[in-house]
Design a protein around this motif. Structure first.
Motif, PDB file in Angstrom:
ATOM      1  N   ALA A  59       0.276  13.786   2.174  1.00 12.42           N
ATOM      2  CA  ALA A  59       0.387  12.327   2.173  1.00 12.42           C
ATOM      3  C   ALA A  59       1.341  11.874   1.083  1.00 12.42           C
ATOM      4  O   ALA A  59       1.414  12.467   0.018  1.00 12.42           O
ATOM      5  N   PRO A  60       2.102  10.815   1.341  1.00 14.50           N
ATOM      6  CA  PRO A  60       3.073  10.361   0.343  1.00 14.50           C
ATOM      7  C   PRO A  60       2.358   9.857  -0.909  1.00 14.50           C
ATOM      8  O   PRO A  60       1.243   9.355  -0.852  1.00 14.50           O
ATOM      9  N   ALA A  61       3.061   9.982  -2.027  1.00 16.00           N
ATOM     10  CA  ALA A  61       2.454   9.597  -3.295  1.00 16.00           C
ATOM     11  C   ALA A  61       2.638   8.106  -3.554  1.00 16.00           C
ATOM     12  O   ALA A  61       2.485   7.641  -4.666  1.00 16.00           O
ATOM     13  N   HIS A  62       3.028   7.371  -2.522  1.00 16.95           N
ATOM     14  CA  HIS A  62       3.315   5.959  -2.737  1.00 16.95           C
ATOM     15  C   HIS A  62       2.341   5.084  -1.966  1.00 16.95           C
ATOM     16  O   HIS A  62       2.724   4.071  -1.401  1.00 16.95           O
ATOM     17  N   ASP A  63       1.125   5.540  -1.971  1.00 17.12           N
ATOM     18  CA  ASP A  63       0.102   4.900  -1.162  1.00 17.12           C
ATOM     19  C   ASP A  63      -0.061   3.405  -1.414  1.00 17.12           C
ATOM     20  O   ASP A  63      -0.195   2.637  -0.489  1.00 17.12           O
ATOM     21  N   ASP A  64      -0.061   3.036  -2.683  1.00 16.78           N
ATOM     22  CA  ASP A  64      -0.308   1.634  -3.012  1.00 16.78           C
ATOM     23  C   ASP A  64       0.788   0.749  -2.449  1.00 16.78           C
ATOM     24  O   ASP A  64       0.531  -0.281  -1.839  1.00 16.78           O
ATOM     25  N   LEU A  65       2.025   1.200  -2.677  1.00 16.73           N
ATOM     26  CA  LEU A  65       3.149   0.415  -2.189  1.00 16.73           C
ATOM     27  C   LEU A  65       3.101   0.356  -0.666  1.00 16.73           C
ATOM     28  O   LEU A  65       3.290  -0.710  -0.063  1.00 16.73           O
ATOM     29  N   LEU A  66       2.812   1.494  -0.059  1.00 18.08           N
ATOM     30  CA  LEU A  66       2.751   1.538   1.398  1.00 18.08           C
ATOM     31  C   LEU A  66       1.722   0.532   1.911  1.00 18.08           C
ATOM     32  O   LEU A  66       1.962  -0.193   2.878  1.00 18.08           O
ATOM     33  N   LYS A  67       0.598   0.475   1.225  1.00 16.72           N
ATOM     34  CA  LYS A  67      -0.439  -0.485   1.628  1.00 16.72           C
ATOM     35  C   LYS A  67       0.083  -1.916   1.559  1.00 16.72           C
ATOM     36  O   LYS A  67      -0.154  -2.724   2.456  1.00 16.72           O
ATOM     37  N   ARG A  68       0.783  -2.198   0.495  1.00 17.32           N
ATOM     38  CA  ARG A  68       1.320  -3.558   0.352  1.00 17.32           C
ATOM     39  C   ARG A  68       2.337  -3.865   1.444  1.00 17.32           C
ATOM     40  O   ARG A  68       2.359  -4.963   2.000  1.00 17.32           O
ATOM     41  N   LEU A  69       3.186  -2.873   1.721  1.00 22.09           N
ATOM     42  CA  LEU A  69       4.213  -3.087   2.749  1.00 22.09           C
ATOM     43  C   LEU A  69       3.557  -3.312   4.113  1.00 22.09           C
ATOM     44  O   LEU A  69       3.998  -4.133   4.917  1.00 22.09           O
ATOM     45  N   LYS A  70       2.481  -2.568   4.345  1.00 23.08           N
ATOM     46  CA  LYS A  70       1.786  -2.732   5.625  1.00 23.08           C
ATOM     47  C   LYS A  70       1.156  -4.116   5.732  1.00 23.08           C
ATOM     48  O   LYS A  70       1.165  -4.736   6.796  1.00 23.08           O
ATOM     49  N   ALA A  71       0.599  -4.551   4.618  1.00 23.85           N
ATOM     50  CA  ALA A  71      -0.017  -5.881   4.620  1.00 23.85           C
ATOM     51  C   ALA A  71       1.043  -6.947   4.892  1.00 23.85           C
ATOM     52  O   ALA A  71       0.827  -7.889   5.657  1.00 23.85           O
ATOM     53  N   THR A 110       9.324   3.731   9.196  1.00 22.04           N
ATOM     54  CA  THR A 110      10.212   2.886   8.402  1.00 22.04           C
ATOM     55  C   THR A 110       9.530   2.506   7.085  1.00 22.04           C
ATOM     56  O   THR A 110      10.123   2.595   6.012  1.00 22.04           O
ATOM     57  N   LEU A 111       8.256   2.099   7.162  1.00 21.29           N
ATOM     58  CA  LEU A 111       7.556   1.696   5.934  1.00 21.29           C
ATOM     59  C   LEU A 111       7.386   2.875   4.983  1.00 21.29           C
ATOM     60  O   LEU A 111       7.509   2.723   3.756  1.00 21.29           O
ATOM     61  N   ILE A 112       7.116   4.042   5.547  1.00 21.70           N
ATOM     62  CA  ILE A 112       6.945   5.219   4.683  1.00 21.70           C
ATOM     63  C   ILE A 112       8.267   5.534   3.982  1.00 21.70           C
ATOM     64  O   ILE A 112       8.317   5.783   2.777  1.00 21.70           O
ATOM     65  N   ASP A 113       9.341   5.473   4.754  1.00 21.62           N
ATOM     66  CA  ASP A 113      10.655   5.725   4.172  1.00 21.62           C
ATOM     67  C   ASP A 113      10.962   4.685   3.086  1.00 21.62           C
ATOM     68  O   ASP A 113      11.502   5.001   2.021  1.00 21.62           O
ATOM     69  N   MET A 114      10.573   3.453   3.367  1.00 20.91           N
ATOM     70  CA  MET A 114      10.802   2.357   2.418  1.00 20.91           C
ATOM     71  C   MET A 114      10.010   2.596   1.128  1.00 20.91           C
ATOM     72  O   MET A 114      10.521   2.430   0.019  1.00 20.91           O
ATOM     73  N   ALA A 115       8.747   3.011   1.297  1.00 20.42           N
ATOM     74  CA  ALA A 115       7.896   3.239   0.126  1.00 20.42           C
ATOM     75  C   ALA A 115       8.408   4.416  -0.686  1.00 20.42           C
ATOM     76  O   ALA A 115       8.252   4.468  -1.912  1.00 20.42           O
ATOM     77  N   THR A 116       9.028   5.377  -0.012  1.00 22.97           N
ATOM     78  CA  THR A 116       9.540   6.542  -0.716  1.00 22.97           C
ATOM     79  C   THR A 116      10.843   6.213  -1.444  1.00 22.97           C
ATOM     80  O   THR A 116      11.033   6.532  -2.602  1.00 22.97           O
ATOM     81  N   ARG A 117      11.745   5.541  -0.731  1.00 26.67           N
ATOM     82  CA  ARG A 117      13.048   5.218  -1.337  1.00 26.67           C
ATOM     83  C   ARG A 117      12.969   4.087  -2.358  1.00 26.67           C
ATOM     84  O   ARG A 117      13.767   4.014  -3.273  1.00 26.67           O
ATOM     85  N   GLN A 118      12.056   3.164  -2.132  1.00 30.22           N
ATOM     86  CA  GLN A 118      11.934   1.968  -2.970  1.00 30.22           C
ATOM     87  C   GLN A 118      13.283   1.293  -3.216  1.00 30.22           C
ATOM     88  O   GLN A 118      13.739   1.190  -4.364  1.00 30.22           O
ATOM     89  N   PRO A 119      13.936   0.839  -2.168  1.00 26.58           N
ATOM     90  CA  PRO A 119      15.257   0.225  -2.338  1.00 26.58           C
ATOM     91  C   PRO A 119      15.157  -1.033  -3.195  1.00 26.58           C
ATOM     92  O   PRO A 119      14.149  -1.732  -3.154  1.00 26.58           O
ATOM     93  N   LEU A 120      16.205  -1.276  -3.969  1.00 30.64           N
ATOM     94  CA  LEU A 120      16.206  -2.465  -4.820  1.00 30.64           C
ATOM     95  C   LEU A 120      17.300  -3.449  -4.422  1.00 30.64           C
ATOM     96  O   LEU A 120      17.277  -4.599  -4.818  1.00 30.64           O
ATOM     97  N   THR A 121      18.262  -2.972  -3.661  1.00 29.57           N
ATOM     98  CA  THR A 121      19.327  -3.877  -3.217  1.00 29.57           C
ATOM     99  C   THR A 121      19.327  -3.943  -1.694  1.00 29.57           C
ATOM    100  O   THR A 121      18.769  -3.083  -1.023  1.00 29.57           O
ATOM    101  N   GLU A 122      19.997  -4.969  -1.215  1.00 31.82           N
ATOM    102  CA  GLU A 122      20.074  -5.152   0.232  1.00 31.82           C
ATOM    103  C   GLU A 122      20.788  -3.974   0.889  1.00 31.82           C
ATOM    104  O   GLU A 122      20.437  -3.547   1.981  1.00 31.82           O
ATOM    105  N   MET A 123      21.757  -3.428   0.189  1.00 30.92           N
ATOM    106  CA  MET A 123      22.493  -2.320   0.762  1.00 30.92           C
ATOM    107  C   MET A 123      21.581  -1.094   0.902  1.00 30.92           C
ATOM    108  O   MET A 123      21.586  -0.415   1.922  1.00 30.92           O
TER     109      MET A 123
END
Ligand code: ADP
Ligand code: ZN
Length: 602
Positions: free
Chosen positions: A523-535, A556-569
């Motif tokens: 399981a990804p180590a970004h559980d908290d963030l993933l939860k927030r993104l899902k919400a 997509t959300l898992i990838d997002m939680a893993t990468r944690q992008p900060l810019t639109e790009m």
């Protein structure tokens, strides 16, 4: 003309085509007819959506179910594609408005039911427009040979003559040869490229356990899967309701689904399952076609499916987004007996009955597979493969053990009691558990009475099952579940053959614990963030009145939680984020990610 890779990346946000997609897309773009057979979840829709956008003009997509069309249209719109559907669920005025836009050339993809498309007026009206292609989803509905035949689909035969210059693509997940020939003839008069994709769904892990305490086994399976969407399949309507109640009592959110529920309630349950996360549907096989939810994470079979084909279809509803998913089955000999009885009660001819029993044998050998389960499953569909590494047997290799001595004990009891009793009686004799029948028949005075006290009941049950699976015993199918000794069993008894069994089938609990540990570690180590993104996704979906996955898939959300992008790009680089979705959602998701990061690093 747009380029296919540009469409894939800019609209859908994917880097590469999946296996099998590209040749189909190329053929349609080149203007050829296509018959494509692809397993569920392999990405059929993209195979007509990409050519539609590459060729330009208006693409027509025929689909049998309103709900499916609405989902696809909503998803396309969010990705910035001008998709629409004209159907009976909206007002006439709204349909007229949409038609005006279609006629003006403002719509790229139009979803229609077959009856709507095949009306004379519609064909005449479409004939005046620039039609890029016609795609027929669930094309097997055309074939009278298939179980899903829909009379409305038969009329599609007329398409060839109505639109002689337009490429037509027929898509289905149904494999069998007869149906394919039928579609090829009716729709294309033989003139189409045919593509048959492999049947493997490597992202679905496979596991089968002996049934010893199904409620406990189900809860254990669900323990590491809180909040995931899944399906529990059961045989009877009543049991689907019981399972749903049981799961609700145990902290899960579950809903029953079967053909006996009032249709309003059935629809409501299906809608909740589709739209919300973490809902478990407890269903008979009535719950099936049209379940296009891509983020179903597991399918649990509490009862044996009818055949391996049915099993394949049923587990295929999991993991359509390509993310990890689990198919888990528990089975017992009682299930097998019931299935055999269904076949016999059907009153079909001898030949059909023999065939059905053989199919059941194939299922049994899958359940008791001593080697990779996926190999067994794929070989049933005529595909050869190596060990998969993603089934319980591969993950947890089990040597077989010599069980000849145990087998002989069972065989001797059977011989002494006249080969007409079922497993329960035989095991009671082995364990010296007296009951009325045993006493009445004087089976407690046999020399073999109590000869099996060295093993527990569950071990004997498993041994009997494996003796059946290896064809040492045959299960009397007349209905009483009596066992008799097959030729191979006689050979074991005579000391000519040995019997090997899988000890792991007797103590399934151990293997299960190991497996759970493995999934937890992955399981990804970004559980908290993933939860927030899902919400957040849930909130956005609600506002727009669409299913959550229409906004973004789990992947997509898992990838997002893993990468944690900060810019639109960076955000645009996330799997499944195309340009329109980036523009639409970047700022709100970036804000969520930034706020999470601020909290976790004070
Ligand atoms: P099917 O109709 O074959 O059952 P779908 O068309 O619904 O499957 O696709 C299943 C999932 O796979 C969808 O979530 C889709 O977005 C995703 N998908 C399709 N093609 C690709 C690709 N090339 N890369 C990544 N994901 C894809
Ligand atoms: Zn395997």
């Amino acid at each position: 003309m747009l380029h296919k890779h540009a469409v894939l990346k800019d609209i859908f946000g994917f880097e590469t085509f999946r296996e099998g997609q590209e040749p189909i897309i190329d053929a349609i773009v080149a203007g050829r007819n296509v018959l494509a057979v692809m397993p569920t979840g392999s990405g059929k829709s993209l195979c007509f959506q990409v050519p539609a956008l590459v060729r330009g003009g208006l693409a027509i997509v025929v689909s049998p179910l309103l709900a499916l069309m609405q989902d696809q249209v909503a998803a396309l719109k969010l990705a910035g594609v001008a998709a629409e559907t004209i159907n009976s669920s909206v007002s006439r005025e709204a349909n007229v408005e949409i038609w005006k836009r279609v006629a003006k050339g403002d719509v790229s993809i139009l979803y229609l039911t077959p009856e709507r498309l095949m009306s004379e007026r519609m064909i005449a009206a479409l004939g005046r427009l620039n039609i890029s292609l016609i795609a027929i989803d669930e094309a097997h509905c055309m074939s009278q040979w298939g179980a899903a035949f829909r009379p409305e689909y038969a009329a599609l035969e007329g398409l060839r003559n109505a639109f002689p210059a337009v490429p037509i693509g027929a898509f289905t997940a149904t494999a069998d040869e007869v149906t394919r020939r039928d579609i090829m003839q009716k729709l294309f008069a033989g003139n189409a490229d045919e593509f048959v994709a492999g049947f493997d769904r490597p992202n679905i892990s496979l596991a089968v356990e002996a049934k010893h305490n199904t409620p406990r086994q189900l809860l254990a399976f669900l323990e590491s899967r809180k909040g995931e969407s899944g399906i529990v399949y059961a045989l009877s309507r009543k049991s689907t309701e019981e399972w749903a109640a049981f799961l609700n009592e145990n902290g899960h959110r579950a809903l029953p689904y079967h053909a006996g529920l009032p249709s309003g309630q059935r629809e409501e349950h299906q809608n909740i399952f589709m739209a919300e996360e973490g809902v478990i549907i407890c269903a008979t096989i009535a719950f099936g076609m049209g379940i296009d939810k891509p983020d179903v994470r597991f399918v649990f079979h509490a009862d044996l499916p009818a055949t391996l084909d049915a099993y394949y279809q049923e587990i295929g509803r999991a993991g359509r987004d390509g993310g990890p998913a689990a198919a888990h089955m528990v089975f017992g000999l009682e299930d097998m007996r019931m299935r055999r009885r269904f076949i016999d009660d059907e009153g079909a001819g001898d030949e059909r009955r023999r065939r059905e029993h053989k199919r059941l044998d194939a299922l049994l050998s899958y359940c008791e597979a001593p080697a990779c389960r996926r190999e067994t499953l794929l070989s049933y569909f005529g595909e050869t493969s190596g060990p998969c590494g993603n089934c319980d047997v591969c993950r947890n290799p089990q040597a077989t053990a010599d069980g000849t001595a145990h087998a002989k004990k069972i065989l001797l009891v059977m011989q002494a009691t006249g080969e007409r009793f079922g497993a329960a009686h035989i095991i009671d004799v082995l364990l010296a558990k007296p009951n009325d029948r045993i006493v009445a028949l004087s089976h407690d005075r046999l020399s073999v009475y109590g000869s099996g006290r060295d093993l527990p009941k569950s071990a004997w049950q498993s041994l009997v099952r494996q003796l059946v699976a290896t064809q040492c015993l045959s299960l009397d199918v007349a209905g009483f579940g009596g066992l008799s000794i097959a030729p191979k069993g006689r050979a074991v008894l005579a000391g000519i053959e040995t019997f090997h069994y899988r000890p792991d089938m007797m103590g399934a609990a151990k293997g299960r614990r190991k497996e759970r540990a493995a999934t937890a570690a992955a399981a990804p180590a970004h559980d908290d963030l993933l939860k927030r993104l899902k919400a957040l996704r849930w909130k956005l979906a609600r506002e727009r009145n669409v299913a959550a996955y229409v906004i973004f898939s789990d992947k997509t959300l898992i990838d997002m939680a893993t990468r944690q992008p900060l810019t639109e790009m960076d955000f645009g680089q996330v799997h499944g984020v195309g340009e329109t979705k980036r523009d639409r959602f970047a700022s709100i998701f970036l804000k969520e990610i930034a706020s999470h990061c601020a909290q976790s690093f004070p």
